[in-house]
Design an enzyme around this catalytic site. Sequence first.
Site, short mmCIF file in Angstrom:
data_model
loop_
_atom_site.label_atom_id
_atom_site.label_comp_id
_atom_site.label_asym_id
_atom_site.label_seq_id
_atom_site.Cartn_x
_atom_site.Cartn_y
_atom_site.Cartn_z
CD1 TRP A 13 48.05 -23.40 -7.36
CD2 TRP A 13 48.28 -24.22 -9.59
NE1 TRP A 13 48.68 -24.77 -7.39
CE2 TRP A 13 48.63 -25.19 -8.69
CE3 TRP A 13 47.92 -24.26 -10.81
CZ2 TRP A 13 49.09 -26.35 -9.08
CZ3 TRP A 13 48.30 -25.81 -11.19
CH2 TRP A 13 48.99 -26.76 -10.41
CG HIS B 59 56.87 -33.84 -14.01
ND1 HIS B 59 55.69 -34.77 -13.44
CD2 HIS B 59 56.75 -32.95 -13.19
CE1 HIS B 59 55.31 -34.13 -12.37
NE2 HIS B 59 55.71 -32.89 -12.39
NE ARG C 190 52.30 -31.56 -13.22
CZ ARG C 190 51.93 -32.69 -13.14
NH1 ARG C 190 51.12 -33.73 -14.13
NH2 ARG C 190 52.20 -33.45 -11.84
FE1 CCH Z 1 53.57 -28.48 -10.46
N1 CCH Z 1 51.98 -29.60 -10.28
N2 CCH Z 1 54.22 -29.02 -8.84
N3 CCH Z 1 55.28 -27.30 -11.05
N4 CCH Z 1 52.72 -28.10 -12.28
C1 CCH Z 1 50.96 -29.73 -10.87
C2 CCH Z 1 50.51 -29.05 -12.23
C3 CCH Z 1 51.61 -28.23 -12.90
C4 CCH Z 1 53.74 -29.92 -7.92
C5 CCH Z 1 52.73 -30.41 -7.84
C6 CCH Z 1 51.73 -30.42 -9.17
C7 CCH Z 1 56.19 -27.26 -10.04
C8 CCH Z 1 56.61 -27.78 -9.00
C9 CCH Z 1 55.53 -28.52 -8.21
C10 CCH Z 1 53.66 -27.15 -13.26
C11 CCH Z 1 54.75 -26.54 -13.39
C12 CCH Z 1 55.65 -26.80 -12.23
C13 CCH Z 1 50.03 -30.50 -10.40
C14 CCH Z 1 48.57 -31.08 -11.28
C15 CCH Z 1 50.50 -31.03 -9.37
C16 CCH Z 1 49.94 -32.04 -8.37
C17 CCH Z 1 48.83 -32.25 -12.26
C18 CCH Z 1 47.48 -32.41 -12.82
O1 CCH Z 1 46.35 -32.86 -11.87
O2 CCH Z 1 47.32 -32.35 -13.99
C19 CCH Z 1 54.53 -30.02 -6.60
C20 CCH Z 1 54.35 -30.69 -5.54
C21 CCH Z 1 55.61 -29.08 -6.90
C22 CCH Z 1 56.90 -28.81 -6.06
O3 CCH Z 1 56.92 -28.81 -4.96
C23 CCH Z 1 57.44 -26.57 -10.97
C24 CCH Z 1 59.02 -26.34 -10.30
C25 CCH Z 1 56.90 -26.41 -12.25
C26 CCH Z 1 57.69 -25.51 -13.26
C27 CCH Z 1 58.63 -24.95 -13.28
C28 CCH Z 1 52.53 -26.88 -14.44
C29 CCH Z 1 52.78 -25.71 -15.64
C30 CCH Z 1 51.18 -27.44 -14.02
C31 CCH Z 1 49.92 -27.41 -14.84
C32 CCH Z 1 49.99 -28.53 -15.84
C33 CCH Z 1 48.60 -28.42 -16.49
O4 CCH Z 1 48.37 -29.50 -17.44
O5 CCH Z 1 47.75 -27.55 -16.34
#
Ligand code: CCH
Length: 301
Positions: A192, A49, A45
């Site tokens: 998820w 980001h 992430r």
């Molecule tokens: Fe995401 N993401 N993401 N995401 N994401 C969150 C967590 C992860 C969105 C929203 C969220 C991508 C696209 C999107 C990861 C990778 C990717 C969270 C929770 C939200 C909200 C954060 C928290 O509470 O810690 C949205 C909206 C979109 C697009 O529409 C894309 C693209 C990627 C990478 C290619 C990953 C990995 C996580 C998990 C992080 C963790 O700490 O477990």
Amino acid sequence: NVKVATLSDIHSFKEYQQIYNDIAKKIEEEDDFDVDGSAGPNLVRLAWHSAGTYDKNDKNPHTNGGSYGGTMRFSKEGGDGANNGLAKGREFLEPLLKKYTWLSHGDLWTLAGVAAIQEMGGPKIKWRPGRKDLSEEYQAPNGKLPDAAQGPDYVRKFFNRLDFTDREMVALIGAHTLGRCHVTSSGYDGPWDFAPTMFDNGFFTQLQKGVGKGEGQWHLRKWDGPEQYEDNNSNSLMMLPADMALVQDPKFKKIVDEFAASQEAFFNEFAPAFQKLLENGIQFPKESKEFVFRTLDEQSS
Ligand code: CCH
């Protein structure tokens, strides 16, 4: 153009593989990083980001984002609400910057994302070095990262700004097979799929079932938090509205079905899309080499 990858300052493949190995070993050793153990999902992430601020329509290098300048280390970009929770990943990687003093934040964070994906069983991702730290003036404006409460039109428009096609955006969001939402970071809650530290096509097999009353389908969770979906079987998995967008739009849904049916198809499209994400807005000289790192497992056998 200030965002040209440098060739002069870069090191050998062997040295970058060494950094990859250091990251991979640190992930293995610090297995109490998060609820699910691994720092891997947070690092993926962080990479996303750091790059996801890119705006292809903005030609001003001070505002057009991307992974080049490592500007999330500054308080405005680091303090964007969308980046909540990522300071932990940045701190995790800090010792690497002390060890490899020549390494830029942008190269470190993107390389860490690649290492995390590969070590968790994901596809090989080609990676190129040459990002340089830029000053505070290059922080992308806040609000450039996606809003999880939105639907298909928003998701499509958002990823078009990053220069992605429908297929690429669906593949990229498949990274939600990893990790979880943390109430303390985003307000959302839960993982998820059932294997949040394994990079597989689990996000699509879960998502595919869609909203409804049947086995494995999804309903709106009844709680005080933001609107999110919960699975009918275990009530322990989650989907964001922006995830559900991928089965609400028929064009997206077709791609979700393909990736749910074939992990290979997902991997084949995720890998180049993730490389493109990490390289958006950066001009790489023709001579710059693409590195493909070996996993720790491959090196030990
Ligand atoms: Fe995401 N993401 N993401 N995401 N994401 C969150 C967590 C992860 C969105 C929203 C969220 C991508 C696209 C999107 C990861 C990778 C990717 C969270 C929770 C939200 C909200 C954060 C928290 O509470 O810690 C949205 C909206 C979109 C697009 O529409 C894309 C693209 C990627 C990478 C290619 C990953 C990995 C996580 C998990 C992080 C963790 O700490 O477990």
